[in-house]
Design an enzyme around this catalytic site. Structure first.
Site, PDB file in Angstrom:
ATOM      1  N   LYS A 126     -31.159  32.085  15.760  1.00 50.27           N
ATOM      2  CA  LYS A 126     -30.616  30.724  15.654  1.00 50.27           C
ATOM      3  C   LYS A 126     -31.028  30.156  14.312  1.00 50.27           C
ATOM      4  CE  LYS A 126     -28.310  27.905  18.404  1.00 50.27           C
ATOM      5  NZ  LYS A 126     -27.467  28.213  19.564  1.00 50.27           N
ATOM      6  N   ASP A 166     -22.906  25.497  16.149  1.00 48.30           N
ATOM      7  CA  ASP A 166     -23.636  24.829  17.235  1.00 48.30           C
ATOM      8  C   ASP A 166     -23.391  23.339  16.950  1.00 48.30           C
ATOM      9  OD1 ASP A 166     -25.776  25.589  19.486  1.00 48.30           O
ATOM     10  OD2 ASP A 166     -26.506  23.768  18.564  1.00 48.30           O
TER      11      ASP A 166
HETATM   12  N1  GLU Z   1     -24.303  28.012  19.516  1.00 48.67           N
HETATM   13  C1  GLU Z   1     -23.696  28.696  20.617  1.00 48.67           C
HETATM   14  C2  GLU Z   1     -24.730  28.984  21.681  1.00 48.67           C
HETATM   15  O1  GLU Z   1     -25.589  28.164  21.905  1.00 48.67           O
HETATM   16  C3  GLU Z   1     -22.869  29.891  20.194  1.00 48.67           C
HETATM   17  C4  GLU Z   1     -23.552  30.909  19.343  1.00 48.67           C
HETATM   18  C5  GLU Z   1     -22.628  31.990  18.792  1.00 48.67           C
HETATM   19  O2  GLU Z   1     -21.425  31.971  19.048  1.00 48.67           O
HETATM   20  O3  GLU Z   1     -23.171  32.853  18.102  1.00 48.67           O
HETATM   21  O4  GLU Z   1     -24.704  29.972  22.365  1.00 48.67           O
END
Ligand code: GLU
Length: 445
Positions: A126, A166
């Site tokens: 992340k 996100d």
């Molecule tokens: N931010 C999204 C999550 O919390 C998607 C992440 C992504 O698609 O890599 O899963």
């Protein structure tokens, strides 16, 4: 909590001071894992938990940019590459003033288990920045994204680490980030980012996937009690991408979504939220939710307050972490709540989860219920790898199968460990065992 795990927990918390959200995410997972370690002492011997809680790599960097007035601004950028046992690090970027290392680590930690549950070959990571896109012009957002990528590019790649969106990072930001990556590397490496526009390597259904997936998971939970979303009264928090698509999907399945919110207040629309108008206000105009109430008759806007005061049979928290506490949970339960599906990451506090579980409410934790977004990102990576693009119907079918599969895996794991219906336990154990097995097989790294 299991005494062996308590000692590991204490070490993890002491090693990561001041990171409240990361602590919360770790403790919640540890609370589920006692029975797994009874069956698998080899996980303890190989220190799998200690290794899991220590990110493989953490990158923090300066992001300098100039605003439209020519003033120099400095933000902080993050990418936490948490675990690559199952595949390249995968997870979104969050641009929000609240972002600091503790937030990025909680999100990255959750992402490991969530991604494992999808059954797709993706590890957990992340990133993000304390940059606040609100009120910024497109040109400012572009300059920020270009500066952010000018450092990030050296750490990512389709086989290494694949960021996406996100909170605060949508199609516009992914476009600027991808453009800068391509320019620096001189590679059209489609699989380096997901959430791209459909005409340049993106996947149909990716924008809808998190919200749709949350509703599909909730529907599967309801089915175990012989009911469905048809006729349910639903309250959704948030009014961003996840919330809007959860509202659309819930209403397409016969529910009435009577309220949604933003950080300033909430709207109550007893006849059901008008999704087209909500999209216009939020996605086209990038305006506040108040505007929605001003443009539609019979809608009330409540300034401040809590959207959870609006009673519902189904609650879908789709805004942000810790937005639903024990008090709100108790009020919802008194109002006849039947099910909760978390579209956001860790929106319910530990107190709220305890209230829901005590009351026998079906509770789908984010790492299972909102996994449709990242799962569809993995489908986007598949399309990029084969230089193909799939139809909406095919992609949506794949998403539905994946969500039904995650529900089955969580339910079966909870049953296997003697707590049928406990999706928190099912998701934590189901995700953990898959990652732990892979880590054991790959040796001490
Ligand atoms: N931010 C999204 C999550 O919390 C998607 C992440 C992504 O698609 O890599 O899963």
């Amino acid at each position: 909590m299991d005494a062996r795990l308590e000692a590991i927990r204490d070490t993890v918390l002491a090693r990561n001071p001041g990171e409240a959200e990361f602590h919360q995410a770790v403790v919640e997972v540890f609370e589920s894992l006692g029975p797994v370690h009874d069956r698998h002492p080899e996980f303890l011997e190989a220190a799998i938990l200690e290794r899991l809680c220590e990110p493989e790599r953490q990158i923090i960097f300066r992001v300098p940019w100039t605003d439209d007035a020519g003033r120099v601004r400095i933000n902080r950028g993050f990418r936490v590459e948490f675990n690559s046992a199952l595949g390249p690090y995968k997870g979104g970027l969050r641009f929000h003033p609240s972002v600091y290392l503790g937030i990025v680590k909680f999100l990255g930690f959750e992402q490991i288990f969530k991604n494992a549950l999808t059954g797709m070959p993706i590890g957990g990571g992340k990133g993000g920045s304390d940059f606040d896109p609100r009120g910024r012009s497109d040109a400012e957002v572009m300059r920020f994204c270009q500066s952010f990528m000018t450092e990030l590019y050296r750490h990512i790649g389709e086989y290494t680490d694949v960021p996406a969106g996100d909170i605060g990072v949508g199609g516009r930001e992914i476009g600027y980030l991808f453009g800068q990556y391509k320019r620096i590397t001189n590679r059209y490496e489609s699989g380096v980012l997901t959430g791209k526009g459909v005409s340049w390597g993106g996947s149909l259904v990716r924008p809808e996937a998190t919200g749709f997936g949350t509703v599909i998971f909730t529907q599967e939970m309801l089915k175990t009690r012989g009911t469905s979303l048809e006729g349910q009264r639903v309250v959704v928090s948030g009014s961003g991408n996840v919330a809007i698509n959860a509202i659309a999907k819930a209403q397409s399945l016969g529910a009435t979504v009577v309220a949604c919110s933003d950080s300033s207040g909430y709207v109550v629309d007893e006849t059901g939220i008008d999704v087209a108008l909500l999209r216009e206000v939020k996605e086209v105009q990038r305006a506040r939710l108040k505007e929605y109430a001003e443009r539609r008759a019979g809608v009330s806007y409540v300034d401040g307050g809590s959207v959870w005061d609006v009673g519902a049979t189904v609650a879908l928290p789709c805004a942000t972490q810790n937005e639903l506490d024990g008090g709100a949970a108790a009020r919802l339960v008194r109002g006849g709540l039947v099910a909760v599906g978390e579209g956001a990451n860790m929106p319910s506090t530990r107190g709220a989860i305890a209230v829901f579980q005590e009351a026998g409410v079906l509770f789908g934790p984010g790492k299972a219920a909102n996994a449709g977004g990242v799962a569809t990102s993995a489908l986007e990576m598949q399309q990029n790898a084969s230089r193909d693009s799939w139809s909406f119907e095919h992609t949506e079918e794949r998403l539905t199968d994946i969500m039904v599969g995650i529900h089955e895996r969580c339910a079966a794991t909870a049953e296997e460990y003697g707590e049928p219906g406990n999706y928190v336990l099912g998701a934590n154990i189901g995700g953990f065992v898959k990652v732990a097995d892979a880590m054991l097989a790959q040796g001490l790294i």
